[in-house]
Design a protein around this motif. Sequence first.
Motif, PDB file in Angstrom:
ATOM      1  N   ARG A  39       0.828  -1.200   0.000  1.00  0.00           N
ATOM      2  CA  ARG A  39       0.000   0.000   0.000  1.00  0.00           C
ATOM      3  C   ARG A  39       0.863   1.251   0.000  1.00  0.00           C
ATOM      4  N   GLU A  76       0.361   5.754   0.329  1.00  0.00           N
ATOM      5  CA  GLU A  76      -0.488   6.920   0.551  1.00  0.00           C
ATOM      6  C   GLU A  76      -0.267   7.895  -0.599  1.00  0.00           C
ATOM      7  N   GLU A  90      -5.379  10.956  -5.714  1.00  0.00           N
ATOM      8  CA  GLU A  90      -5.916  10.297  -6.906  1.00  0.00           C
ATOM      9  C   GLU A  90      -5.033  10.494  -8.133  1.00  0.00           C
ATOM     10  N   ALA A 127      -1.817   8.537  -7.822  1.00  0.00           N
ATOM     11  CA  ALA A 127      -2.070   7.098  -7.911  1.00  0.00           C
ATOM     12  C   ALA A 127      -2.289   6.667  -9.358  1.00  0.00           C
ATOM     13  N   THR A 146      -5.161  -3.495  -8.680  1.00  0.00           N
ATOM     14  CA  THR A 146      -4.934  -2.222  -7.983  1.00  0.00           C
ATOM     15  C   THR A 146      -6.264  -1.683  -7.486  1.00  0.00           C
ATOM     16  N   CYS A 147      -6.195  -0.924  -6.416  1.00  0.00           N
ATOM     17  CA  CYS A 147      -7.397  -0.272  -5.873  1.00  0.00           C
ATOM     18  C   CYS A 147      -6.981   1.017  -5.188  1.00  0.00           C
ATOM     19  N   TRP A 148      -7.627   2.122  -5.591  1.00  0.00           N
ATOM     20  CA  TRP A 148      -7.395   3.399  -4.910  1.00  0.00           C
ATOM     21  C   TRP A 148      -8.702   3.878  -4.292  1.00  0.00           C
ATOM     22  N   GLN A 149      -8.637   4.269  -3.029  1.00  0.00           N
ATOM     23  CA  GLN A 149      -9.779   4.872  -2.356  1.00  0.00           C
ATOM     24  C   GLN A 149      -9.293   5.698  -1.175  1.00  0.00           C
ATOM     25  N   LEU A 207      -3.549   3.766  -2.123  1.00  0.00           N
ATOM     26  CA  LEU A 207      -3.429   2.888  -3.287  1.00  0.00           C
ATOM     27  C   LEU A 207      -2.947   1.520  -2.806  1.00  0.00           C
ATOM     28  N   THR A 208      -3.740   0.492  -3.091  1.00  0.00           N
ATOM     29  CA  THR A 208      -3.396  -0.883  -2.724  1.00  0.00           C
ATOM     30  C   THR A 208      -3.080  -1.657  -3.994  1.00  0.00           C
TER      31      THR A 208
END
Length: 346
Positions: free
Chosen positions: A175, A177, A180, A183, A200-203, A207-208
């Motif tokens: 992960r 920090e 948007e 990322a 991938t996943c951003w929220q 960002l993971t």
Amino acid sequence: MQAIIEQFREQIVGAKAPLRLRGGGSKDWYGQALQGEVLDTRAYTGVVDYEPTELVITVRCGTPLAEVEALLAGRGQMLAFEPPRYGAASTIGGVVAAGLSGPRRAAVGALRDFVLGAKLMDAKGEVLNFGGQVMKNVAGYDVSRLLAGSLGTLGLITEVSLKVLPQPVREETIRFELDEIAALRAVNEWGGKPLPVSATCWQRGVLTVRLSGADAAVKFALAQLGGERVSEAAAFWDSLRDQTHGFFAAPDLWRLSLPPAASALILGGEQLIEWGGAQRWLHAAPSAAADIRRSVAAAGGHATLFRAQDKSAGAFHPLAPAVARIHERLKANFDPAGIFNPGRMY
């Protein structure tokens, strides 16, 4: 099983009103409003053929997705496109008809890319065969992959052959920090490098990233990318795949499909971004449909009103006139009487 096929044929040929093709009903909420008498596919179940060394499995439409995945896992294999499960009732026929893919889609391809062949019962009760059980089997138009995402509007998918893949030797999750814009820039840069990024996943500023592959490849990527290692990350990726993550609990949910390199969009709602920027989920009311679709189309994408009580704005992005005519001709050829899932898509 032939007796069940005959029952399907009798119900289709004798239909005096529209039919609603339905397996476990786990995706009844997807698309437009449901219509018609239910044709239940769950009795037509079972694995027709599975040869692990050939990486192909052929399954009847009513077979539960959970059973197929358990069988594959026992041989160290998987449905690499990670279809959302939506509970134990989910069937293979519904999986293909919905055409939805999970977190690994950007790395391995969409569900339609794994459909090698299919059998379809048309409005005359005839069983049509498309494709086969190998990758190089298509001459002419690839109808078997056309069925992926058709939501049962072209006919009853009775059987499907899917390509499977080995499970990764190793997976790690890290992960970062990042906002948007940063990322999106990072995942697009990594996409152009030989890195085993599988999801991938951003929220909310985080960002993971999932890395999957050979031990040496994952080890190299960890050294290159850095980031904070995440333990016990399988549950996180499952929550994205099955949409049990808290983000998906919102009553109104949009699914935006965009070019990965598209910049951040200001759409007035919270977002969750997957697939290296290509899939973006948005909390927004259906009343914002015109503005959302205008903004997304300008960026080269389309917007689906994925889940909402009010879908009067249309669940799916309006088709261009030329594409709409192709849809109409396909429907007219496969289902001239219009009995299969009418109005489910448009």
